[in-house]
Design a protein around this motif. Sequence first.
Motif, short mmCIF file in Angstrom:
data_model
loop_
_atom_site.label_atom_id
_atom_site.label_comp_id
_atom_site.label_asym_id
_atom_site.label_seq_id
_atom_site.Cartn_x
_atom_site.Cartn_y
_atom_site.Cartn_z
N HIS A 77 -0.62 -2.92 -4.23
CA HIS A 77 -1.99 -3.43 -4.35
C HIS A 77 -3.01 -2.31 -4.17
O HIS A 77 -4.09 -2.35 -4.76
N ARG A 78 -2.63 -1.30 -3.38
CA ARG A 78 -3.58 -0.22 -3.04
C ARG A 78 -2.83 1.11 -3.03
O ARG A 78 -1.71 1.20 -2.53
N SER B 123 -13.44 5.51 1.00
CA SER B 123 -13.37 4.26 1.73
C SER B 123 -13.50 4.44 3.24
O SER B 123 -13.60 3.46 3.97
N TRP C 9 -3.77 5.20 -2.01
CA TRP C 9 -4.83 5.96 -1.34
C TRP C 9 -4.43 7.41 -1.15
O TRP C 9 -3.27 7.79 -1.32
N SER D 181 0.84 -1.19 0.00
CA SER D 181 0.00 0.00 0.00
C SER D 181 0.87 1.24 0.00
O SER D 181 1.98 1.24 0.55
N ASP E 235 -9.45 5.58 -1.95
CA ASP E 235 -8.42 4.66 -2.46
C ASP E 235 -8.87 3.99 -3.74
O ASP E 235 -10.03 4.09 -4.17
N THR E 236 -7.93 3.31 -4.37
CA THR E 236 -8.21 2.48 -5.53
C THR E 236 -7.24 1.30 -5.49
O THR E 236 -6.13 1.41 -4.97
N LEU E 237 -7.69 0.16 -6.02
CA LEU E 237 -6.91 -1.07 -5.98
C LEU E 237 -6.37 -1.40 -7.36
O LEU E 237 -6.88 -0.92 -8.38
#
Length: 348
Positions: free
Chosen positions: A179-180, A204, A182, A140, A226-228
């Motif tokens: 993976h993330r 989120s 934010w 992250s 956030d976005t993944l």
Amino acid sequence: MTETNETLSLATDAQLTRDLPHSIVIPPITGEMVHLRPATVEDLLRLDELDAFYGASKITGKDAATERAVVHTWVRRSQAWEAGQAPAESGVGDPESRRTIAWAVLTDADHDDDGMIDAAPTDNVIGMIFLIDIDGWSRSARIQIILGKDYRGRGYSRDAMPRVMTYGFAPEPAGLGMHRIWVSVPETNTRSISVYQSLGFVPSGTSRDALWDVENNKYQDLIVMDTLVDEYDPIRSLDAFGMHLIEDNPGVKEALSAREHSMAIQQRVAEPGAGEQSTAADESETSSEIAEAPAQPQSTSEQATTGTHTRSTDEESNWPYGQADRKSSKEAWWRTLGRGRKRDTEGE
């Protein structure tokens, strides 16, 4: 006893695969309006000349002095990682061993058409962009951009942020393998919230009364968005603002490959009876066919302007915004926005 040792060995291997590298080569990144290079301590002086910390309380919720101190620390942490220093050795380390990458944002633009580069007095530097709180264990990272007072509201962040995010999400070694990604933004900074939504971020969580609103003399909430990696669309995040991918940028080829593979699977699943007939071999073959297919031709003006990558606007995507929310390259508002005037708009 042997089984216990094997379990410990597997756990150790898992830990090692999630460790961040000891050192990093920060790649340059090219945009249509800006280009990025690794930030230096000397660039910090430019931020003061640019009045980059003006209105910090509105943009990030911190006062200007605190924001300045934090940015200085981020740049030093970034340089320490480049030099292969452990967090404890850098003098500005993180007890959780999280890392930071800092880029200087430069532009060659001449918005007022006077024949001079707008940012010439600051060696073309107009701000900085960061990946901070880079956590190898959870994969992250947080992204933040800071621009000089006179360079806000012109679309520079919309050019830089998606390209940094593409690098952040791209698998190692081409990218960071996050993976993330934010962001956190004060609830009153509606302009930044709108920009982040356009880039694919979704709310989120909310930290209630986390910030002090000095203008209104009251507390305000901090919005986390956030976005993944499997949600982020590197093409539409740029295309929404009339911009294009630049294939030579770090992580772009890997992002396109992953996206095409995902689209191939979606196409197979959507076909009648695909659930019964589709196999791993079919998916691989379909992905290969798409990867080898010629790209859609660009218009002459687009080819002259950028060495970029285009795709059909009708492709399936997990992009959270519909086609009606996107702007085509013919509506590239940023090409003329800000001409002949200076802006002090907050929020980028």
